[in-house]
Design an enzyme around this catalytic site. Structure first.
Site, PDB file in Angstrom:
ATOM      1  CB  VAL A  14     -42.012  25.274 -11.583  1.00 37.21           C
ATOM      2  CG1 VAL A  14     -41.711  24.295 -10.386  1.00 37.21           C
ATOM      3  CG2 VAL A  14     -43.490  25.465 -12.597  1.00 37.21           C
TER       4      VAL A  14
ATOM      5  CE  LYS B 204     -38.423  28.764 -21.987  1.00 39.07           C
ATOM      6  NZ  LYS B 204     -39.348  28.255 -21.653  1.00 39.07           N
TER       7      LYS B 204
ATOM      8  CB  SER C 194     -29.973  20.929  -6.629  1.00 36.75           C
ATOM      9  OG  SER C 194     -30.135  20.079  -6.983  1.00 36.75           O
TER      10      SER C 194
ATOM     11  CE  LYS D 193     -28.955  21.895 -11.035  1.00 34.68           C
ATOM     12  NZ  LYS D 193     -30.350  23.206 -11.679  1.00 34.68           N
TER      13      LYS D 193
ATOM     14  CG  HIS E  10     -26.494  18.006  -9.343  1.00 33.54           C
ATOM     15  ND1 HIS E  10     -27.414  18.394  -9.840  1.00 33.54           N
ATOM     16  CD2 HIS E  10     -27.438  18.124  -8.114  1.00 33.54           C
ATOM     17  CE1 HIS E  10     -28.780  18.049  -8.866  1.00 33.54           C
ATOM     18  NE2 HIS E  10     -28.148  17.536  -7.875  1.00 33.54           N
ATOM     19  CG  ASN E  11     -28.180  19.677 -13.945  1.00 34.78           C
ATOM     20  OD1 ASN E  11     -28.439  19.863 -12.606  1.00 34.78           O
ATOM     21  ND2 ASN E  11     -28.545  20.718 -14.403  1.00 34.78           N
TER      22      ASN E  11
ATOM     23  CD  GLU F 186     -30.861  15.175 -11.916  1.00 35.28           C
ATOM     24  OE1 GLU F 186     -30.140  15.624 -11.243  1.00 35.28           O
ATOM     25  OE2 GLU F 186     -31.751  15.680 -13.014  1.00 35.28           O
ATOM     26  CE1 TYR F 187     -29.285  15.120 -17.783  1.00 35.00           C
ATOM     27  CE2 TYR F 187     -29.192  13.834 -19.692  1.00 35.00           C
ATOM     28  CZ  TYR F 187     -29.633  15.491 -19.271  1.00 35.00           C
ATOM     29  OH  TYR F 187     -30.511  15.998 -19.390  1.00 35.00           O
TER      30      TYR F 187
HETATM   31  P1  NDP Z   1     -38.717  28.852 -17.179  1.00 35.45           P
HETATM   32  O1  NDP Z   1     -38.036  28.483 -17.074  1.00 35.45           O
HETATM   33  O2  NDP Z   1     -40.125  27.960 -17.285  1.00 35.45           O
HETATM   34  O3  NDP Z   1     -39.399  30.179 -16.782  1.00 35.45           O
HETATM   35  C1  NDP Z   1     -41.044  30.826 -17.447  1.00 35.45           C
HETATM   36  C2  NDP Z   1     -40.073  32.145 -16.195  1.00 35.45           C
HETATM   37  O4  NDP Z   1     -39.240  33.256 -16.973  1.00 35.45           O
HETATM   38  C3  NDP Z   1     -42.119  33.303 -16.085  1.00 35.45           C
HETATM   39  O5  NDP Z   1     -42.358  33.585 -15.143  1.00 35.45           O
HETATM   40  C4  NDP Z   1     -41.076  34.137 -17.064  1.00 35.45           C
HETATM   41  O6  NDP Z   1     -42.366  34.775 -17.437  1.00 35.45           O
HETATM   42  C5  NDP Z   1     -39.630  33.963 -17.157  1.00 35.45           C
HETATM   43  N1  NDP Z   1     -39.617  34.538 -18.613  1.00 35.45           N
HETATM   44  C6  NDP Z   1     -39.337  33.923 -19.937  1.00 35.45           C
HETATM   45  N2  NDP Z   1     -38.866  34.683 -20.539  1.00 35.45           N
HETATM   46  C7  NDP Z   1     -38.411  36.674 -20.161  1.00 35.45           C
HETATM   47  C8  NDP Z   1     -38.451  36.940 -20.752  1.00 35.45           C
HETATM   48  N3  NDP Z   1     -38.097  37.499 -21.653  1.00 35.45           N
HETATM   49  N4  NDP Z   1     -38.008  38.828 -19.790  1.00 35.45           N
HETATM   50  C9  NDP Z   1     -38.791  38.277 -18.443  1.00 35.45           C
HETATM   51  N5  NDP Z   1     -39.211  36.601 -17.849  1.00 35.45           N
HETATM   52  C10 NDP Z   1     -39.169  36.047 -18.576  1.00 35.45           C
HETATM   53  O7  NDP Z   1     -39.579  28.024 -15.289  1.00 35.45           O
HETATM   54  P2  NDP Z   1     -39.021  27.658 -14.112  1.00 35.45           P
HETATM   55  O8  NDP Z   1     -39.628  28.099 -12.714  1.00 35.45           O
HETATM   56  O9  NDP Z   1     -38.855  25.973 -14.480  1.00 35.45           O
HETATM   57  O10 NDP Z   1     -37.013  27.859 -13.895  1.00 35.45           O
HETATM   58  C11 NDP Z   1     -36.675  28.931 -13.683  1.00 35.45           C
HETATM   59  C12 NDP Z   1     -35.430  28.449 -13.933  1.00 35.45           C
HETATM   60  O11 NDP Z   1     -34.756  27.869 -13.262  1.00 35.45           O
HETATM   61  C13 NDP Z   1     -34.432  27.621 -15.257  1.00 35.45           C
HETATM   62  O12 NDP Z   1     -33.717  28.584 -15.501  1.00 35.45           O
HETATM   63  C14 NDP Z   1     -34.476  26.594 -15.151  1.00 35.45           C
HETATM   64  O13 NDP Z   1     -33.844  26.342 -15.831  1.00 35.45           O
HETATM   65  C15 NDP Z   1     -34.167  26.776 -13.273  1.00 35.45           C
HETATM   66  N6  NDP Z   1     -33.998  25.525 -13.044  1.00 35.45           N
HETATM   67  C16 NDP Z   1     -35.663  24.694 -13.142  1.00 35.45           C
HETATM   68  C17 NDP Z   1     -35.943  24.131 -11.807  1.00 35.45           C
HETATM   69  C18 NDP Z   1     -37.477  23.294 -12.455  1.00 35.45           C
HETATM   70  O14 NDP Z   1     -37.425  21.974 -11.988  1.00 35.45           O
HETATM   71  N7  NDP Z   1     -38.194  23.354 -13.339  1.00 35.45           N
HETATM   72  C19 NDP Z   1     -35.195  22.659 -11.198  1.00 35.45           C
HETATM   73  C20 NDP Z   1     -33.705  23.807 -10.944  1.00 35.45           C
HETATM   74  C21 NDP Z   1     -33.352  24.861 -12.101  1.00 35.45           C
HETATM   75  P3  NDP Z   1     -44.466  34.604 -17.963  1.00 35.45           P
HETATM   76  O15 NDP Z   1     -44.672  33.791 -17.531  1.00 35.45           O
HETATM   77  O16 NDP Z   1     -44.102  36.669 -18.491  1.00 35.45           O
HETATM   78  O17 NDP Z   1     -43.787  33.806 -19.171  1.00 35.45           O
END
Ligand code: NDP
Length: 477
Positions: free
Chosen positions: A12, A74, A127, A181, A184-185, A188-189
């Site tokens: 995302v 992640k 954020s 950040k 901030h979270n 937010e809570y």
């Molecule tokens: P996720 O946290 O769900 O992570 C998924 C991504 O990480 C995929 O591209 C996945 O690749 C990759 N990944 C997971 N494990 C590995 C690994 N061991 N090696 C390489 N790549 C890996 O995705 P989000 O986009 O939701 O979030 C990304 C970051 O942003 C996180 O730290 C999250 O906490 C932060 N964030 C998220 C928000 C949100 O609203 N979603 C808001 C603000 C921050 P693959 O496709 O191969 O599985």
């Protein structure tokens, strides 16, 4: 021609940030561990600037130097693993950015480890969720200022804009961006919980239906309470599900991803009272004990006039609604000030603990756009810190001490009513308790000191003379 920046991790956040960079005219290389995702993401973008790559070598090789590598995977071990793999290809002077929700101590460690290899590391708190990433997030970058200078223009361009200014400012060294950040979270809570308590009071003490409450929230959104969370609450209150309101059908168990936990653990580590934020986290824990709450209702509800989750003892027909709305509004506003004050107090302690140089006025400005906690009164917070830069607590500033004083009678009035009626409003109560604690130069801690000295000879200081004392306490008194 090489590309300007590369994004790794195309879920995302990463995908939408890549599109945002591309929209802003930057050429973006993209890469993802699961390779199939790369082409899917490329197909999703209608424009020109997205360049798929299928190996880390190809990805790094496609970037102009010094290379800017934006990791959005992640948080936790995957970030370390990705950095480790990148080390085979990046060179001295290149910049790796971690935009995920990383724990600030991990960021500090990674900054140090990478700096020993001549690689610049930026830990950027981001954020705004999916929509923010796509059209303008708030960005809180930490790390070496010289490294940030390589990406500042790009970051400021893709960030949200509030009052014409980018919601992106350099924070400070190593983990400072992720720290901000995290705080901030936590805020937010608190903000969400306080609004939920306001809703619950209006509903149960005021007997207001969703439509009426929607009007109240709409009006509040044109006042000092104007904020994204108030706005969405008003929309939520109006959302229908057939003939009913959807909100009334949603199970009252609140989930979380654990980011509020870090803020609380950190506050305990640094010895900072963030009771409103803690109450908000506790409220989510309690919300999940639905079955236990039902047992509790059988045991204690009757004495409070609560039957089947309804406050039967409250005669809402006798309530002066106009007055109640004012009391709740003023209570919510003071509580909100306290929640932010506690968050900034934690930042103040962190600055001393970790040797950062934080600009609180600028941090408040970042939060004004892109973030979930964006709110009009962040302008006042920014001004208050600008005017009283070295103040110990936001509630001491001229602006906010006056705002609190003006509303305090209403806050006390409302809290005494909800406490008497058994309506839980623990975050608001914590805010009131915080102000009470700050409203008296004396406290009961003299007794704590006496007890500690009594059972543990821990000594105490006296108010009538200098020095450290121990008393041989009389067991026969
Ligand atoms: P996720 O946290 O769900 O992570 C998924 C991504 O990480 C995929 O591209 C996945 O690749 C990759 N990944 C997971 N494990 C590995 C690994 N061991 N090696 C390489 N790549 C890996 O995705 P989000 O986009 O939701 O979030 C990304 C970051 O942003 C996180 O730290 C999250 O906490 C932060 N964030 C998220 C928000 C949100 O609203 N979603 C808001 C603000 C921050 P693959 O496709 O191969 O599985």
């Amino acid at each position: 021609m090489k590309n300007n920046i590369g994004v790794i991790g195309l879920s995302v956040m990463g995908k939408n940030l890549a599109f945002n960079f591309a929209d802003n005219g930057y050429k973006v290389s993209i890469f993802n561990r699961t390779i199939a995702v790369v082409d899917t993401v490329k197909r999703e973008y209608a424009g020109e600037n997205i360049y798929p790559t299928y190996s880390l070598k190809e990805f790094v090789g496609s970037l102009e130097k010094p290379r800017r590598v934006f990791i959005m995977v992640k948080s936790g071990q995957p970030v370390d693993s990705m950095i480790q793999q990148l080390l085979d290809y990046v060179e001295e002077g290149d910049i790796i950015i971690d935009g995920g929700n990383s724990y600030f101590k991990d960021t500090t460690r990674r900054t140090k480890e990478l700096s020993e290899r001549g690689i610049n590391f930026i830990g950027a708190g981001i954020s705004g969720g999916e929509e923010g990433a796509r059209f303008g997030p708030a960005i809180m970058p930490g790390g070496k200022k010289e490294a940030y200078d390589y990406v500042s223009e790009m970051f400021e361009r893709i960030s949200a804009k509030a009052y014409g200014e980018p919601c992106c400012r350099y924070i400070s060294e190593n983990g400072a961006g992720h720290y901000v950040k995290m705080v901030h979270n936590g805020i937010e809570y608190a903000d969400m919980q306080l609004i939920s308590e306001a809703y619950w009071i209006l509903k149960n003490l005021g007997g207001m239906d969703n439509k009426e409450m929607q009007e109240v929230f709409k009006a509040w959104n044109k006042s000092e309470l104007e904020s994204y969370l108030i706005e969405i609450t008003s929309n939520i209150l109006g959302e229908k599900d057939g003939d009913d309101y959807l909100l009334d059908k949603i199970l009252d168990k609140a989930s979380q991803k654990g980011t509020g936990k870090w803020t609380n653990l950190e506050a305990i580590n640094l010895g900072v009272d963030i009771s409103v934020i803690t109450s908000a986290l506790n409220a989510r824990f309690m919300s999940n004990l639905k079955d236990e709450r039902k047992i509790g209702e059988k045991l204690f509800g009757e004495s409070l006039g609560i039957y089947n989750g309804q406050f039967k003892s409250i005669d809402t027909s006798t309530i002066d609604r106009e007055l109640l709305v004012r009391l709740v509004k003023n209570s919510l506003y003071i509580s909100k000030i306290v929640a932010y004050a506690q968050g900034f107090k934690l930042l103040l302690s962190a600055q001393k603990e970790y040797g950062w140089k934080l600009n609180f006025s600028e941090i408040a400005k970042i939060f004004r756009g892109g973030c979930i906690i964006r709110a009009k009164f962040l302008n006042d917070i920014s001004d208050a810190f600008l005017k009283d830069g070295d103040i110990d607590n936001l509630i001491f500033t001229d602006i906010f001490s006056e705002e609190i004083r003006e509303r305090m009678d209403d806050f006390r009035d409302l809290m005494s009513r909800v406490v008497a009626l058994g309506i839980p409003a623990n975050a608001m109560n914590s805010a009131l308790g915080y102000i009470y604690s700050y409203s008296n130069g004396n406290s009961s801690a003299n007794l704590i000191q006496a007890q500690r000295d009594y059972f543990g000879a821990h000594t105490f200081e006296r108010i009538d003379k200098e020095g450290v004392y121990h008393n041989e306490w009389n067991n026969e008194n």
